[in-house]
Write a protein that holds these residues in place. Structure first.
Motif, PDB file in Angstrom:
ATOM      1  N   ALA A  68      -0.647  30.849 -15.463  1.00 14.63           N
ATOM      2  CA  ALA A  68      -1.326  31.018 -16.822  1.00 14.63           C
ATOM      3  C   ALA A  68      -0.532  30.607 -18.185  1.00 14.63           C
ATOM      4  CB  ALA A  68      -1.796  32.661 -16.773  1.00 14.63           C
ATOM      5  N   ASN A  69      -1.360  30.353 -19.398  1.00 13.57           N
ATOM      6  CA  ASN A  69      -0.873  29.958 -20.417  1.00 13.57           C
ATOM      7  C   ASN A  69      -0.501  31.227 -21.171  1.00 13.57           C
ATOM      8  OD1 ASN A  69      -0.140  28.919 -22.959  1.00 13.57           O
ATOM      9  ND2 ASN A  69      -0.855  27.234 -22.732  1.00 13.57           N
ATOM     10  N   LEU A  70       0.487  31.897 -21.261  1.00 13.21           N
ATOM     11  CA  LEU A  70       0.862  33.134 -21.995  1.00 13.21           C
ATOM     12  C   LEU A  70       0.529  33.077 -23.491  1.00 13.21           C
ATOM     13  CD1 LEU A  70       3.645  35.056 -20.186  1.00 13.21           C
ATOM     14  CD2 LEU A  70       1.107  34.992 -19.690  1.00 13.21           C
ATOM     15  N   GLY A  71       0.788  31.588 -24.009  1.00 18.02           N
ATOM     16  CA  GLY A  71       0.953  31.223 -25.271  1.00 18.02           C
ATOM     17  C   GLY A  71      -0.581  31.182 -25.800  1.00 18.02           C
ATOM     18  N   ASN A  72      -1.635  30.987 -24.944  1.00 21.05           N
ATOM     19  CA  ASN A  72      -2.979  31.025 -25.280  1.00 21.05           C
ATOM     20  C   ASN A  72      -3.505  32.037 -25.087  1.00 21.05           C
ATOM     21  OD1 ASN A  72      -2.564  28.391 -26.364  1.00 21.05           O
ATOM     22  ND2 ASN A  72      -3.504  27.210 -24.463  1.00 21.05           N
ATOM     23  N   ARG A  73      -2.890  33.102 -24.709  1.00 20.68           N
ATOM     24  CA  ARG A  73      -3.450  34.438 -24.471  1.00 20.68           C
ATOM     25  C   ARG A  73      -4.286  34.290 -22.959  1.00 20.68           C
ATOM     26  NH1 ARG A  73      -4.167  38.323 -27.859  1.00 20.68           N
ATOM     27  NH2 ARG A  73      -4.361  39.524 -26.075  1.00 20.68           N
ATOM     28  N   GLU A  74      -3.992  33.363 -22.167  1.00 25.74           N
ATOM     29  CA  GLU A  74      -4.683  33.658 -20.841  1.00 25.74           C
ATOM     30  C   GLU A  74      -4.288  34.789 -20.155  1.00 25.74           C
ATOM     31  OE1 GLU A  74      -5.110  28.639 -20.198  1.00 25.74           O
ATOM     32  OE2 GLU A  74      -4.027  29.893 -18.816  1.00 25.74           O
ATOM     33  N   ALA A  75      -3.137  35.380 -20.414  1.00 27.67           N
ATOM     34  CA  ALA A  75      -2.719  36.499 -20.071  1.00 27.67           C
ATOM     35  C   ALA A  75      -1.610  37.121 -20.736  1.00 27.67           C
ATOM     36  CB  ALA A  75      -2.008  36.474 -18.539  1.00 27.67           C
ATOM     37  N   ASP A  76      -1.373  38.330 -20.872  1.00 34.00           N
ATOM     38  CA  ASP A  76      -0.375  38.939 -21.615  1.00 34.00           C
ATOM     39  C   ASP A  76       0.903  39.123 -20.607  1.00 34.00           C
ATOM     40  OD1 ASP A  76      -2.245  39.624 -23.737  1.00 34.00           O
ATOM     41  OD2 ASP A  76      -3.040  40.951 -22.330  1.00 34.00           O
ATOM     42  N   VAL A  77       1.069  39.490 -19.539  1.00 33.05           N
ATOM     43  CA  VAL A  77       2.064  39.567 -18.647  1.00 33.05           C
ATOM     44  C   VAL A  77       2.105  38.856 -17.570  1.00 33.05           C
ATOM     45  CG1 VAL A  77       3.612  41.380 -17.613  1.00 33.05           C
ATOM     46  CG2 VAL A  77       2.489  42.106 -19.483  1.00 33.05           C
ATOM     47  N   ALA A  78       3.037  38.002 -17.191  1.00 35.14           N
ATOM     48  CA  ALA A  78       2.770  37.360 -15.989  1.00 35.14           C
ATOM     49  C   ALA A  78       4.116  37.753 -15.047  1.00 35.14           C
ATOM     50  CB  ALA A  78       3.022  35.824 -16.037  1.00 35.14           C
ATOM     51  N   LEU A  79       3.931  37.647 -13.742  1.00 30.87           N
ATOM     52  CA  LEU A  79       4.759  37.760 -12.591  1.00 30.87           C
ATOM     53  C   LEU A  79       4.848  36.474 -11.812  1.00 30.87           C
ATOM     54  CD1 LEU A  79       6.903  40.019 -11.811  1.00 30.87           C
ATOM     55  CD2 LEU A  79       5.139  40.865  -9.889  1.00 30.87           C
ATOM     56  N   ARG A  80       5.920  35.967 -11.892  1.00 29.05           N
ATOM     57  CA  ARG A  80       6.073  34.417 -11.240  1.00 29.05           C
ATOM     58  C   ARG A  80       7.189  34.239 -10.334  1.00 29.05           C
ATOM     59  NH1 ARG A  80       4.990  30.869 -16.526  1.00 29.05           N
ATOM     60  NH2 ARG A  80       3.029  31.404 -17.064  1.00 29.05           N
ATOM     61  N   VAL A  81       6.917  33.618  -9.215  1.00 30.75           N
ATOM     62  CA  VAL A  81       7.993  32.855  -8.403  1.00 30.75           C
ATOM     63  C   VAL A  81       8.538  31.711  -9.146  1.00 30.75           C
ATOM     64  CG1 VAL A  81       8.701  32.419  -6.241  1.00 30.75           C
ATOM     65  CG2 VAL A  81       7.218  34.317  -6.307  1.00 30.75           C
ATOM     66  N   VAL A  82       9.700  31.483  -9.650  1.00 32.51           N
ATOM     67  CA  VAL A  82      10.066  30.315 -10.193  1.00 32.51           C
ATOM     68  C   VAL A  82      11.243  29.744  -9.488  1.00 32.51           C
ATOM     69  CG1 VAL A  82      11.510  29.219 -12.211  1.00 32.51           C
ATOM     70  CG2 VAL A  82       9.837  31.345 -12.449  1.00 32.51           C
ATOM     71  N   VAL A  83      10.926  28.437  -8.715  1.00 29.89           N
ATOM     72  CA  VAL A  83      11.862  27.871  -7.997  1.00 29.89           C
ATOM     73  C   VAL A  83      12.728  26.890  -8.516  1.00 29.89           C
ATOM     74  CG1 VAL A  83       9.876  27.723  -6.153  1.00 29.89           C
ATOM     75  CG2 VAL A  83      10.267  25.754  -7.616  1.00 29.89           C
ATOM     76  N   GLY A  84      13.698  26.457  -7.814  1.00 31.69           N
ATOM     77  CA  GLY A  84      14.783  25.797  -8.341  1.00 31.69           C
ATOM     78  C   GLY A  84      15.825  26.204  -9.472  1.00 31.69           C
ATOM     79  N   GLY A  85      16.064  27.622  -9.510  1.00 28.00           N
ATOM     80  CA  GLY A  85      16.692  27.923 -10.285  1.00 28.00           C
ATOM     81  C   GLY A  85      16.697  27.956 -11.825  1.00 28.00           C
ATOM     82  N   LYS A  86      15.279  27.858 -12.318  1.00 21.49           N
ATOM     83  CA  LYS A  86      15.027  27.072 -13.545  1.00 21.49           C
ATOM     84  C   LYS A  86      14.748  28.461 -14.178  1.00 21.49           C
ATOM     85  CE  LYS A  86      12.117  23.094 -12.183  1.00 21.49           C
ATOM     86  NZ  LYS A  86      10.941  22.733 -12.162  1.00 21.49           N
ATOM     87  N   SER A  87      14.737  28.736 -15.512  1.00 21.41           N
ATOM     88  CA  SER A  87      14.653  29.683 -16.617  1.00 21.41           C
ATOM     89  C   SER A  87      13.256  29.329 -17.286  1.00 21.41           C
ATOM     90  CB  SER A  87      15.710  29.654 -17.570  1.00 21.41           C
ATOM     91  OG  SER A  87      16.774  30.018 -16.806  1.00 21.41           O
ATOM     92  N   PRO A  88      12.679  30.646 -17.725  1.00 19.29           N
ATOM     93  CA  PRO A  88      11.606  30.590 -18.380  1.00 19.29           C
ATOM     94  C   PRO A  88      11.355  29.474 -19.691  1.00 19.29           C
ATOM     95  CG  PRO A  88      12.146  32.691 -18.049  1.00 19.29           C
ATOM     96  CD  PRO A  88      13.352  31.878 -17.771  1.00 19.29           C
TER      97      PRO A  88
END
Length: 303
Positions: A132-152
Motif C-alpha cells: 500500500a502507498n502510505l503517502g497516498n493514504r491507502e493505509a495509515d500503518v503498514a506491517l511489511r516483510v522487507v527482503v534484502g536488508g533494505k530500509s524503508p
C-alpha cells in the motif's frame, strides 16, 4: 475544488482501463463513473477517451489531463495526511495493511484487544500481499516483510520488529515408520519451483508432479490434509499440531519485519496507539517469527 470528483473518476478509468475497474476502485457504480466522465468532457469541451470494445483508451487530450490529475491527486493526499497528522482524538478511521497470514494467524488477538480498548476507532484491517502507498493514504500503518536488508523509503517512519523465517512442513503421518502408501507432492505457489539444493530426509518419497496453488492458505490446508510438503512461515507451520518440519529442510531468513507509518501521520494519536500495541505484541512473538517453535533457537539458520 470544482470537478475534483470527476477528475478522480477520470484518473481511475485512465489507470484501470475500464469503467468497471474504476467503479471497483472508488466503490461506486459504473453509471456514476460514466456520468462523471461525461460531465468532465463537457466542462473541458474535449473528448478524453476513445471507447473501443476492449476498454477505454486515452485521447491525446486525455493523456495531457492525466499528468495534471495525478499531480492533483498527490497534492490532495498530502493535504489529507497533514491534517490527519494533527488529529489527537481516539476516534475516527484508521487503516492497517499487513500480510494476510499476519492478520489471520498471528495478530488478530492483538487487534481484538486494541478494538476493545478503543471502540471509537474505526479500524480497517487490509490483509493483502500488495504494498500500500502510505503517502497516498491507502493505509495509515503498514506491517511489511522487507527482503534484502533494505530500509524503508525516506518519507516513511519505520521500526524494525525482528527477523522473518520460513521452513518446509509436512503432515506428521507422512513421517511415520515405513514409507507412505503414495508419494508426497510438492505443494507450490504460483511462482515457486521444486527445491534443487536439498532433498527431504527420513522416509519421504516424493512425487515427480507438483501441485500448485494461487495463495498460501490453500497450500497450508493441503499440507494439513497430508498431500505433501509445502513452504510456510515458521510461525504458521510450527503452531499447527498436525505439521512438522521436513527432515533436512532448511529454515530460511527471508527478510525483516518493519512497522511503517508516513512521516506526516505518525504523530496522530490513534496511529501511535496502534503502533504501540503491535510493537508490544511482536516482542512476544519474536521466537515464533524466527522459527524457534520447533527444535529451539539452535535450529534456526540463514538460508
Amino acid at each position: 475544488m470544482d470537478h475534483w470528483d470527476e477528475l478522480r473518476m477520470f484518473l481511475a478509468v485512465a489507470e484501470g482501463g475500464t469503467v468497471r475497474a474504476a467503479a471497483d476502485a472508488l466503490d461506486v457504480n459504473h453509471a456514476t463513473i460514466i456520468r462523471g466522465i461525461g460531465r468532465l468532457e463537457d466542462r473541458l469541451e474535449t473528448k478524453l477517451f476513445d471507447k473501443p470494445s476492449t476498454g477505454y483508451r486515452l485521447t491525446d487530450a486525455g493523456a495531457d489531463v492525466v499528468d495534471l490529475a495525478r499531480q492533483m491527486s498527490t497534492a490532495s493526499s498530502q493535504l489529507e495526511a497533514r491534517i490527519f497528522g494533527r488529529d489527537q482524538s481516539v476516534s475516527g478511521p484508521l487503516r492497517l495493511t499487513l500480510p494476510i497470514s499476519f492478520a489471520t494467524d498471528l495478530l488478530m488477538p492483538t487487534l481484538a484487544a486494541f478494538r476493545a480498548a478503543y471502540p471509537e476507532i474505526a479500524l480497517e484491517i487490509i490483509g493483502s500481499g500488495a504494498v500500500a502507498n502510505l503517502g497516498n493514504r491507502e493505509a495509515d500503518v503498514a506491517l511489511r516483510v522487507v527482503v534484502g536488508g533494505k530500509s524503508p523509503p525516506d518519507n516513511l517512519y519505520g521500526t524494525r520488529l525482528g527477523a522473518f523465517h520460513t521452513g518446509y512442513y509436512v503432515h506428521r503421518s507422512l513421517l511415520a515408520d515405513g514409507k507412505p502408501a503414495s508419494a508426497a507432492a510438492w505443494l507450490l505457489g504460483a511462482d515457486e519451483t521444486v527445491p534443487t539444493t536439498w532433498q527431504p530426509g527420513g522416509e519421504l518419497r516424493m512425487s515427480s508432479t507438483p501441485i500448485r496453488f494461487a495463495e498460501m492458505r490453500s497450500q497450508f490446508e493441503a499440507a494439513r490434509a497430508g498431500m505433501g510438503i509445502t513452504h510456510l512461515p515458521c510461525f504458521l507451520g510450527d503452531a499447527d499440531p498436525d505439521l512438522v518440519r521436513v527432515p533436512a529442510g532448511p529454515i530460511t531468513h527471508v527478510g525483516d519485519i518493519w512497522l511503517l507509518t508516513h512521516a506526516d501521520t505518525r504523530q496522530t494519536k490513534r496511529v501511535r496507539l496502534l503502533c504501540d500495541h503491535i510493537r508490544s505484541a511482536m516482542r512476544g512473538l519474536a521466537g515464533r517469527l524466527a522459527g524457534q517453535g520447533q527444535g529451539g533457537g539452535g535450529a534456526v539458520g540463514v538460508g
